[in-house]
Design a protein around this motif. Structure first.
Motif, PDB file in Angstrom:
ATOM      1  N   TYR A 131       0.830  -1.196   0.000  1.00 34.01           N
ATOM      2  CA  TYR A 131       0.000   0.000   0.000  1.00 34.01           C
ATOM      3  C   TYR A 131       0.872   1.256   0.000  1.00 34.01           C
ATOM      4  O   TYR A 131       0.678   2.174  -0.800  1.00 34.01           O
ATOM      5  N   ASP A 154     -15.243   1.899  -0.197  1.00 34.53           N
ATOM      6  CA  ASP A 154     -15.022   0.539   0.270  1.00 34.53           C
ATOM      7  C   ASP A 154     -16.330  -0.217   0.455  1.00 34.53           C
ATOM      8  O   ASP A 154     -16.394  -1.420   0.249  1.00 34.53           O
ATOM      9  N   TYR A 194      -6.453  -6.378  10.315  1.00 35.76           N
ATOM     10  CA  TYR A 194      -5.761  -6.326   9.027  1.00 35.76           C
ATOM     11  C   TYR A 194      -4.455  -7.110   9.021  1.00 35.76           C
ATOM     12  O   TYR A 194      -3.527  -6.754   8.299  1.00 35.76           O
ATOM     13  N   ASN A 241      -8.852  -7.662   4.136  1.00 35.30           N
ATOM     14  CA  ASN A 241      -7.810  -7.296   3.173  1.00 35.30           C
ATOM     15  C   ASN A 241      -7.061  -8.562   2.753  1.00 35.30           C
ATOM     16  O   ASN A 241      -7.328  -9.658   3.266  1.00 35.30           O
ATOM     17  N   GLU A 257      -7.944  -5.603  -1.858  1.00 34.00           N
ATOM     18  CA  GLU A 257      -6.781  -4.717  -2.012  1.00 34.00           C
ATOM     19  C   GLU A 257      -6.048  -4.942  -3.331  1.00 34.00           C
ATOM     20  O   GLU A 257      -5.455  -4.033  -3.865  1.00 34.00           O
ATOM     21  N   THR A 275     -10.438 -10.659  -5.175  1.00 34.48           N
ATOM     22  CA  THR A 275     -10.216  -9.489  -4.320  1.00 34.48           C
ATOM     23  C   THR A 275     -10.817  -8.248  -4.972  1.00 34.48           C
ATOM     24  O   THR A 275     -11.587  -8.361  -5.936  1.00 34.48           O
TER      25      THR A 275
END
Lengths: 340, 340
Positions: free
Chosen positions: B75, B166, B225, B251, B279, B293
């Motif tokens: 990220y 999201d 997470y 995630n 993600e 995902t």
DNA sequence: GTCATATGTGACAACGTTGTCAATTTGCAT
DNA sequence: ATGCAAATTGACAACGTTGTCACATATGAC
């Protein structure tokens, strides 16, 4: 107002600008009482020295650059963290500079960067750190630098560095596989532009030699430190008439590709095939089975490199330093299944 | 010598300092012929303006800060890349600033950073970007900022932002699982300090509701997470009297933990259990099976945020912008095995 | 040709800090 | 007290750039 200047502090403390400057820079020759008064004023006004003005006036600068061209986020984040830790401790700023290592005017680009941003020096990560031509150009520009490189020992080549003994580490992994009983061990190369690749290969080769295990060319494939190369390489190795019982990928990403290929072929790791990686990235802990690999201490290495650079800038004498990776045994390796 | 100054250029071009300055800054009012002469001198001397001096003199500054506290290297690297792309295009520098989002004096820390390094503004990544108290403090310090946040729509809260839906994306993933035939779908929460966590949960909940699938509290577990939370959470879910046939991890890292737990339990993904992440990190492509995902376009988002910040600094009017993630179907999801 | 206006250019100060060097104060031995 | 070295402090210039404002030159209307 975050806009207090040294002048405001001086007025508040009833001293001259210069005295405040002396206090800030921990120069000697300030009476305790005066210093206290200045400190109090600094506190009250919440004064912070302006780095631009400071580095403009003093030839010195208070930031270094971190130069890299590496697609591996885990590696880069670790390097950044380490360099930042050193910088924060020494009151330096860190300017990151991802770039294209194959760019033709890289030296000029880096000089401009250093000049424009008044960087005191550069930390070079692989593979830039290993291009001697680039190093010489940068040296000609009088840019202090410290490299992070792969070498089996101190290279003593005149460019300060922190070196990682990839050869030794690859030797350890290979030896471990041999001790488990493997004799057909595949090896998947990393990228050619990284010196770590041949180093890792040499470690592999040396271990085979020392333990009297014959080397077989068909078990050794080229690649580029990528998942896809690991996947393709493993598929090819597993299709051989006499496939390997273990595969050593030059980094964790390659090993991840090997794991995927093994699963795609219906093989059970580690019972049907042992897999080893290199790097100890988080992936190696999070895969299933988790990867046997080599821990690199990248963060420490980068921190040391930055520290070395700052010491060099301060005119200290710099000594190269080596880091030896450490074997990390996890679930992806086991003795080979007895042949039927 | 990379040490040519504006004075040298002026001398060489036989003009005044100011005229050179005008040329550099693309101010009008310079005759073509004069400009050419200056340009040529700049070229010959390889002159580059000194950023310290420039930002010292003009109140303006030419760098922005990127503030984050996020353990996820994929990220962060993506955010850095995006922000850097915008900065390079606009001639800005980027100062990275990883920090502790729970630090008590974070606002002061950031103000000092901005002040000392003469940053024109800050891009805030989650979770800092979502702490309203912090935002208000920073606003009180007159620090321009743009946030990257999780929101189902433009928050219109006075603080400019780039927002990611999201909720919508989690809805899409859940709906997809339901359409495959799953009715017992486990949900593993992300970290509480990230607003994305409840958003993703709400999307999950809404999808269940819309499709008339009953929600079961025992299938919903908290976490942070992390891989370990995914592993532990999945183990618990799989140990239920009536275990889920699909698990949605908040995630990719959580999903990786779920994959590992499934394998440890001897389950075959996706036939015995479907797994979805969130993600589109490289891990989701490199795991086996690869993960279904939600693609985030993090790099674009960060680039847009930086661009927005720079526009704001230049006094332009800023409009918030939303990005909708996109469902990415891979090998970790399949219809549930028919119950015996 | 004159004047008003636009355009191009330069002199000088200023940004906030530190280096130089001289002035002042202190401490100590006489 | 006195002298002298050492410690402490301050005035001023300088770093490389841009902002302000005034000046010089070119352009156009009468």
């Amino acid at each position: 107002m975050g806009t207090a200047t040294i002048r405001d502090v001086a007025k508040q403390a009833r001293v001259s600008l210069k005295t405040v400057s002396r206090v800030i820079n921990h120069e000697g020759s300030v009476r305790e009482e005066t210093r206290d008064r200045v400190m109090r004023a600094i506190e009250q006004l919440d004064y912070r020295p302006d780095l631009s003005a400071r580095s403009l006036r003093s030839a010195k600068s208070y930031a270094i650059g971190l130069v890299y061209d590496n697609p591996n986020p885990y590696y880069i984040i670790a390097v950044q963290q380490g360099a930042l830790a050193a910088c924060r401790e020494m009151g330096f700023g860190l300017q990151i500079h991802p770039c294209d290592s194959s760019g033709p005017r890289l030296a000029e680009e880096l000089r401009d960067l250093a000049h424009r941003s008044r960087l005191a020096g550069l930390v070079l990560a692989p593979p830039m750190s290993e291009r001697m031509g680039l190093l010489r150009e940068l040296a000609a520009f009088n840019i202090p630098l410290v490299r992070i490189i792969s070498a089996a020992g101190d290279p003593h080549d005149g460019f300060p560095c922190v070196f990682v003994d990839d050869r030794d580490a690859a030797y350890a992994i290979t030896a471990y596989l041999i001790q488990l009983g493997h004799v057909r061990i595949g090896f998947l190369w990393g990228g050619k532009q990284h010196r770590s690749s041949p180093e890792r290969y040499k470690g592999y080769e040396k271990a085979l030699e020392d333990y009297g295990v014959p080397r077989s060319d068909e078990l050794i494939l080229e690649g580029d430190y990528s998942f896809d190369d690991g996947f393709r390489g493993a598929r090819r190795l597993l299709g051989l008439a006499e496939p390997p019982t273990a595969i050593f990928g030059s980094n964790d990403e390659i090993a991840a590709g090997v794991l995927a290929a093994a699963r795609a072929a219906g093989l059970h790791v580690p019972y049907d095939l042992s897999v080893a990686g290199f790097e100890d990235s988080p992936f190696s802990r999070h895969s299933w089975p988790s990867l046997t690999t080599s821990r690199q201490r990248t963060e420490e290495i980068a921190e040391h490199a930055a520290r070395l650079l700052i010491a060099q800038i301060h005119g200290g004498d710099v000594e190269n330093e080596g880091f030896s990776p450490e074997l990390v045994v996890r679930g992806s390796t086991a003795p080979p299944r007895p042949r039927p």
